[in-house]
Design an enzyme around this catalytic site. Structure first.
Site, PDB file in Angstrom:
ATOM      1  N   CYS A 189       0.962  -1.299  -0.002  1.00 17.63           N
ATOM      2  CA  CYS A 189       0.041  -0.004   0.020  1.00 17.63           C
ATOM      3  C   CYS A 189       0.996   1.154   0.063  1.00 17.63           C
ATOM      4  CB  CYS A 189      -0.822  -0.087   1.180  1.00 17.63           C
ATOM      5  SG  CYS A 189      -1.518   1.565   1.733  1.00 17.63           S
ATOM      6  N   GLU A 190       0.773   2.312  -0.957  1.00 19.17           N
ATOM      7  CA  GLU A 190       1.583   3.389  -1.122  1.00 19.17           C
ATOM      8  C   GLU A 190       1.187   4.405   0.142  1.00 19.17           C
ATOM      9  OE1 GLU A 190      -0.970   6.392  -4.308  1.00 19.17           O
ATOM     10  OE2 GLU A 190       0.473   4.891  -4.846  1.00 19.17           O
ATOM     11  N   HIS A 191      -0.097   4.047   0.776  1.00 23.27           N
ATOM     12  CA  HIS A 191      -0.210   5.288   1.849  1.00 23.27           C
ATOM     13  C   HIS A 191       0.291   4.836   3.126  1.00 23.27           C
ATOM     14  CE1 HIS A 191      -4.120   5.578  -0.486  1.00 23.27           C
ATOM     15  NE2 HIS A 191      -3.158   6.405  -0.880  1.00 23.27           N
ATOM     16  N   HIS A 192       0.632   3.414   3.680  1.00 23.72           N
ATOM     17  CA  HIS A 192       1.396   3.174   4.685  1.00 23.72           C
ATOM     18  C   HIS A 192       2.408   2.277   4.493  1.00 23.72           C
ATOM     19  CE1 HIS A 192      -3.039   3.717   5.654  1.00 23.72           C
ATOM     20  NE2 HIS A 192      -2.413   4.671   6.445  1.00 23.72           N
TER      21      HIS A 192
ATOM     22  N   GLN B 269      -5.054  -0.775  -4.783  1.00 25.39           N
ATOM     23  CA  GLN B 269      -5.485  -1.917  -5.379  1.00 25.39           C
ATOM     24  C   GLN B 269      -6.343  -1.270  -6.671  1.00 25.39           C
ATOM     25  OE1 GLN B 269      -7.332  -4.702  -2.840  1.00 25.39           O
ATOM     26  NE2 GLN B 269      -8.633  -5.389  -4.380  1.00 25.39           N
TER      27      GLN B 269
ATOM     28  N   CYS C 207      -2.835  -2.587   6.297  1.00 18.73           N
ATOM     29  CA  CYS C 207      -2.971  -1.352   6.828  1.00 18.73           C
ATOM     30  C   CYS C 207      -4.386  -1.286   7.541  1.00 18.73           C
ATOM     31  CB  CYS C 207      -2.871  -0.342   5.911  1.00 18.73           C
ATOM     32  SG  CYS C 207      -3.879  -0.322   4.246  1.00 18.73           S
TER      33      CYS C 207
END
Length: 195
Positions: free
Chosen positions: A87-90, A128, A158
């Site tokens: 996941c690019e956010h976390h 995703q 996440c």
């Protein structure tokens, strides 16, 4: 030119990442010189390079390396392809499976190439939704089939280990083109086959 999968660790990049991981460990209150953590910065650096190796790969080249003339015009389905992404956010993993189908229009590709395309795009910092579309678009553009269908089902760590902490939540995304988009019958056949 045949495509060859490579796992290359750039030593300069590894050293730069390792240095910053060492700083992060200290900021978290750890002793980076503690025996159990001495090699952790380099392990993390190599792990990150492995998990993001998709940036150095080209999905279209994978498919073009194994194109074959074939008059078959029915659905080709590769399902339950294991998927590991971040996941690019976390920068935490999401893990699941991907189902990919296409309807050939005079050309087919090696079945393993479909799985390799999934891995190429999964081995990047991702969401995703974008991953699903990238897989579809790559196959559509490189193979020019009558249609492509992609469904991904994944568990996002996440959501499990932090934040909302829901460990049983599964996210499903889909992307269709051509015959899978225009024909409910074709799309439903695909969806029934992946159940």
């Amino acid at each position: 030119m045949a495509y060859e999968k490579k796992e290359i660790y750039d030593e300069g990049v590894s050293e730069g990442i390792a240095l910053r991981v060492r700083e992060i460990l200290a900021l978290l209150g750890e002793d980076p010189d503690r025996e159990g953590l001495l090699k952790t910065p380099m392990r993390v650096a190599k792990s990150l390079q492995f998990l993001t190796q998709g940036y150095s790969q080209d999905g279209a080249e994978l498919i073009k390396a194994a194109l074959f003339d074939e008059k078959y015009r029915q659905m080709v389905l590769v399902k339950d392809i294991e998927l590991y992404s971040m996941c690019e956010h976390h920068m935490l993993p999401f893990i699941g499976k991907c189902h990919v189908a296409y309807i050939p229009d005079g050309k087919i590709t090696g079945l393993s190439k479909i799985a390799r395309v999934v891995e190429t795009y999964a081995r990047r910092l991702q969401v995703q939704e974008r991953l699903t579309v990238q897989i579809r678009d790559c196959i559509q553009q490189a193979l020019r089939p009558l249609g492509v269908a992609v469904v991904i089902e994944a568990m996002h760590t996440c959501m499990c280990v932090r934040g909302v902490q829901k460990s049983n939540a599964i996210t499903t995304t889909s992307a269709f083109s051509g015959a899978f988009l225009s024909s409910a019958r074709t799309r439903n056949e695909f969806l029934n086959l992946i159940k």
